[in-house]
Design a protein around this motif. Sequence first.
Motif, mmCIF file in Angstrom:
data_model
loop_
_atom_site.group_PDB
_atom_site.id
_atom_site.type_symbol
_atom_site.label_atom_id
_atom_site.label_comp_id
_atom_site.label_asym_id
_atom_site.label_seq_id
_atom_site.Cartn_x
_atom_site.Cartn_y
_atom_site.Cartn_z
ATOM 1 N N UNK A 1 91.452 49.846 50.973
ATOM 2 C CA UNK A 1 91.722 49.862 52.416
ATOM 3 C C UNK A 1 92.949 50.734 52.700
ATOM 4 N N UNK A 2 92.845 51.556 53.755
ATOM 5 C CA UNK A 2 93.942 52.426 54.175
ATOM 6 C C UNK A 2 94.500 51.869 55.485
ATOM 7 N N UNK A 3 95.788 51.526 55.479
ATOM 8 C CA UNK A 3 96.419 50.970 56.681
ATOM 9 C C UNK A 3 97.350 52.022 57.274
ATOM 10 N N UNK A 4 97.083 52.373 58.530
ATOM 11 C CA UNK A 4 97.809 53.451 59.205
ATOM 12 C C UNK A 4 98.525 52.890 60.432
ATOM 13 N N UNK A 5 99.807 53.218 60.571
ATOM 14 C CA UNK A 5 100.563 52.858 61.767
ATOM 15 C C UNK A 5 100.771 54.084 62.627
ATOM 16 N N UNK A 6 100.459 53.977 63.914
ATOM 17 C CA UNK A 6 100.653 55.105 64.834
ATOM 18 C C UNK A 6 101.533 54.649 65.991
#
Length: 203
Positions: A1-6
């Motif tokens: 799983x790739x967790x991205x914060x924007x």
Amino acid sequence: MLIIGIAGGTGSGKTTVVRKIVESLPAGEVVLLPQDSYYKDSSHVPVEERQNINFDHPDAFEWSLLSKHVMTLKEGKSIEQPTYSYLTCTRQPETIHIEPREVVIIEGILALCDKKLRNMMDLKIFVDADPDERLIRVIQRDVIERGRTAEAVMERYTRVLKPMHLQFIEPCKRYADLIVPEGGSNKVAIDILTMYIKKHLKS
């Protein structure tokens, strides 16, 4: 799983960046957790006082629940994402059922503010935009979507949005792996982001 914060200021183009990333990826690969869904419930506050709540301050969010939900998704379990009404400033009884996916995007003005949440992220992005551009977008959005007058929006911008941006949002830039100037109109940056995510999905 790739967790991205924007993260990025109000009106910086975060939502457009997220939408373009999601549109360029295979359907069903991305889960979006809008930080706005995790505002603390204000139903205990008298109605006439709710407009005074500072929604651009870190204290306005239930960070523990957001972190818990990200961890739950990471464990391969589903969550019930809260929903929030801007009109009543209250959390709604309805929730949104979210299943874990390969990519989780956490999007919001202060998405990079909380250390515990930040430490869960594989990729941290800050969407940047000129303050004048952001103000114009905020006026357009709040007048159309939230029924406010242009004067009220500008007063709130001067009193709340601008000082909170300088105190809490702008400093989050230093945590970002990638800064995207010009928001959603920066095609090159969005293409680079999308390639990075696609590479992760393939691997």
